[in-house]
Motif scaffolding. Structure first.
Motif, PDB file in Angstrom:
ATOM      1  N   ARG A  67       0.826  -1.208   0.000  1.00  0.00           N
ATOM      2  CA  ARG A  67       0.000   0.000   0.000  1.00  0.00           C
ATOM      3  C   ARG A  67       0.861   1.260   0.000  1.00  0.00           C
ATOM      4  NH1 ARG A  67      -5.006  -1.378   4.140  1.00  0.00           N
ATOM      5  NH2 ARG A  67      -6.130  -2.729   2.695  1.00  0.00           N
ATOM      6  N   ARG A  71       0.722   4.153  -2.949  1.00  0.00           N
ATOM      7  CA  ARG A  71       0.524   5.589  -2.675  1.00  0.00           C
ATOM      8  C   ARG A  71       1.684   6.413  -3.216  1.00  0.00           C
ATOM      9  NH1 ARG A  71      -1.687   3.461   2.157  1.00  0.00           N
ATOM     10  NH2 ARG A  71       0.324   3.639   3.193  1.00  0.00           N
ATOM     11  N   VAL A  88      -2.602  -2.345  -6.464  1.00  0.00           N
ATOM     12  CA  VAL A  88      -3.923  -2.414  -5.819  1.00  0.00           C
ATOM     13  C   VAL A  88      -4.443  -3.852  -5.873  1.00  0.00           C
ATOM     14  CG1 VAL A  88      -6.335  -1.673  -5.974  1.00  0.00           C
ATOM     15  CG2 VAL A  88      -4.488   0.008  -6.170  1.00  0.00           C
ATOM     16  N   ALA A  91      -2.468  -5.834  -3.376  1.00  0.00           N
ATOM     17  CA  ALA A  91      -2.943  -5.520  -2.026  1.00  0.00           C
ATOM     18  C   ALA A  91      -4.251  -6.248  -1.730  1.00  0.00           C
ATOM     19  CB  ALA A  91      -3.117  -4.009  -1.863  1.00  0.00           C
ATOM     20  N   GLU A  92      -5.131  -6.321  -2.712  1.00  0.00           N
ATOM     21  CA  GLU A  92      -6.397  -7.022  -2.516  1.00  0.00           C
ATOM     22  C   GLU A  92      -6.157  -8.508  -2.255  1.00  0.00           C
ATOM     23  OE1 GLU A  92     -10.788  -7.334  -4.540  1.00  0.00           O
ATOM     24  OE2 GLU A  92      -9.080  -7.013  -5.870  1.00  0.00           O
ATOM     25  N   TRP A  95      -4.800  -8.819   1.230  1.00  0.00           N
ATOM     26  CA  TRP A  95      -5.883  -8.525   2.182  1.00  0.00           C
ATOM     27  C   TRP A  95      -6.783  -9.748   2.371  1.00  0.00           C
ATOM     28  CZ3 TRP A  95      -7.492  -5.583   5.954  1.00  0.00           C
ATOM     29  CH2 TRP A  95      -8.830  -5.624   6.313  1.00  0.00           C
ATOM     30  N   HIS A 107      -9.755  -3.447   2.414  1.00  0.00           N
ATOM     31  CA  HIS A 107      -9.282  -3.174   1.063  1.00  0.00           C
ATOM     32  C   HIS A 107     -10.170  -2.182   0.318  1.00  0.00           C
ATOM     33  CE1 HIS A 107      -7.158  -3.575  -2.633  1.00  0.00           C
ATOM     34  NE2 HIS A 107      -8.317  -3.757  -3.251  1.00  0.00           N
ATOM     35  N   PHE A 110      -9.314   1.315   1.380  1.00  0.00           N
ATOM     36  CA  PHE A 110      -8.006   1.697   0.844  1.00  0.00           C
ATOM     37  C   PHE A 110      -8.115   2.023  -0.644  1.00  0.00           C
ATOM     38  CE2 PHE A 110      -4.351   0.187  -1.627  1.00  0.00           C
ATOM     39  CZ  PHE A 110      -3.427   1.158  -1.268  1.00  0.00           C
ATOM     40  N   LEU A 114      -7.503   5.594  -2.620  1.00  0.00           N
ATOM     41  CA  LEU A 114      -6.485   5.707  -3.656  1.00  0.00           C
ATOM     42  C   LEU A 114      -7.113   6.202  -4.959  1.00  0.00           C
ATOM     43  CD1 LEU A 114      -3.450   5.097  -3.582  1.00  0.00           C
ATOM     44  CD2 LEU A 114      -3.960   2.924  -4.673  1.00  0.00           C
TER      45      LEU A 114
END
Length: 124
Positions: A67, A71, A88, A91-92, A95, A107, A110, A114
């Motif tokens: 994450r 960013r 992303v 990250a999913e 998560w 998620h 987040f 984003l």
């Protein structure tokens, strides 16, 4: 043990994290990432490597690093939009392994934050 303690409390969280990852002291590195999540700078070149090392046993720490990277790349503008979207998705996936006990932001929240920032910056 003293070196690990010094790294964990180093004024520059990224230098401490780099030391712990290089040792490798993955448990201590994961603890630093979780405890000092707000200090993680996503532009560090080794972040993708560190995520790979942490994701199996320390997925929350890996999620924090992914994450942070997303960013940071978002700030670079539209040229890296594809890489941000891949992060992303990564990250999913991470998560989804955490379950409901995760202390991190979910998620969807987040990703929405984003996307809002991306729209504001006209990245996507």
């Amino acid at each position: 043990d003293r070196a690990f303690e010094m790294a964990a409390t180093h004024p520059d969280a990224m230098r401490g994290l780099a030391f712990l990852m290089a040792w490798p002291a993955l448990r201590e590195a994961a603890a630093l990432a979780v405890d000092r999540a707000g200090e993680i700078r996503g532009g560090h070149d080794d972040l993708p490597l560190w995520v790979g090392r942490l994701v199996g046993r320390h997925p929350l720490a890996a999620l924090i690093l992914v994450r942070a990277r997303a960013r940071a790349l978002l700030m670079l503008g539209p040229d890296v939009a594809g890489e941000v979207q891949a992060l992303v998705s990564e990250a999913e996936a991470i998560w989804s392994t955490l379950g409901e006990d995760a202390s991190a932001t979910d998620h969807e929240t987040f990703a929405a934050g984003l996307q809002s920032e991306a729209r504001r910056r006209r990245v996507w």
